[in-house]
Scaffold this active site. Structure first.
Site, PDB file in Angstrom:
ATOM      1  N   LYS A 105       0.964  13.784   9.312  1.00  0.00           N
ATOM      2  CA  LYS A 105      -0.369  14.244   8.892  1.00  0.00           C
ATOM      3  C   LYS A 105      -0.266  14.843   7.493  1.00  0.00           C
ATOM      4  CE  LYS A 105      -4.218  17.041  10.601  1.00  0.00           C
ATOM      5  NZ  LYS A 105      -4.579  18.170  11.450  1.00  0.00           N
ATOM      6  N   HIS A 107      -2.928  16.503   5.807  1.00  0.00           N
ATOM      7  CA  HIS A 107      -3.931  17.520   5.488  1.00  0.00           C
ATOM      8  C   HIS A 107      -3.974  18.539   6.625  1.00  0.00           C
ATOM      9  CE1 HIS A 107      -5.974  14.520   7.986  1.00  0.00           C
ATOM     10  NE2 HIS A 107      -6.742  15.508   8.419  1.00  0.00           N
TER      11      HIS A 107
END
Length: 225
Positions: A105, A107
């Protein structure tokens, strides 16, 4: 004499239909007379009990001197959470849980890990449902080592199928030899057969003479040396 929690766990696997008998084709292509599916544990009560069985087996095999329970995605995620909660409840031992994402991921809560971050010096127990070939550890080991300088205490699975991995030895033996950490199960398939053979559970016999003969034949062909 088999420990009471192991007997209870075998009964629990059958009651939950996580352990089934019949004819199943495994990922490896082997035709197996039994199949273990941790995805069958779906209710809060089942997950609470499952966490307790893992916690007791982890305590018996590895003690409580570790920091993190790591459950590889995806099936290992609920296992690590349930077992961490059970360790706190039964043994008053607060360990962190950690899992990996399949995709990193970029963000918010960034990175490859869910739950706790790993720190240098952390002692880690890996928790999985069942290991047939050791392929999942092949994927998990480099993820753990890339995150921090951790020490892997051991692997805990629910069932040791006791069949050959990639060589002549069982997958759990191969993991011990290749990676240098211990690998154990709540119960072995030998314990399951000993307990269930011609024993009625809620009025039903799951391993009768015919089923036992099929299991014996399977181990003749695929049993670990």
């Amino acid at each position: 004499m088999m420990e009471q929690y192991k007997q209870d766990f075998i009964q629990f696997m059958v009651d939950s239909q996580a352990l089934q008998f019949g004819e199943f084709t495994l990922k490896s292509g082997r035709k197996s007379p039994f199949f273990m599916n941790a995805g069958a544990y779906v209710t809060g009560t089942q997950l609470e009990k499952l966490g307790e069985y893992y916690a007791r087996a982890i305590h018996d095999n590895y003690g409580l001197d570790f920091d993190v329970l790591f459950g590889p995605a995806y099936k290992g995620i609920p296992l690590s959470v349930a077992a961490a909660m059970a360790l706190s409840r039964i043994y008053d031992r607060d360990v962190r849980y950690c899992s990996n994402r399949k995709e990193e991921k970029d963000h918010g809560d960034t990175g490859i890990l869910l739950g706790s971050k790993l720190r240098d010096g952390d002692r880690v127990v890996i928790i999985e449902d069942v290991t047939t070939s050791g392929k999942s550890i092949e994927e998990t080991f480099p993820i753990l080592k890339a995150q921090a300088d951790v020490e892997i205490v051991g692997l805990m699975v629910s069932l040791n199928r006791m069949e050959r991995g990639r060589g002549e030895k069982s997958a759990l033996c191969e993991i011990r030899e290749e990676y240098g950490f211990d690998a154990n199960a709540i119960v072995t398939m030998e314990e399951v057969v000993d307990y269930l053979y011609n024993r009625p559970c809620h009025g039903k016999i799951y391993i009768d003479d015919e089923c036992k003969a099929r299991i014996d034949a399977y181990y003749e062909q695929y049993g670990a040396r």
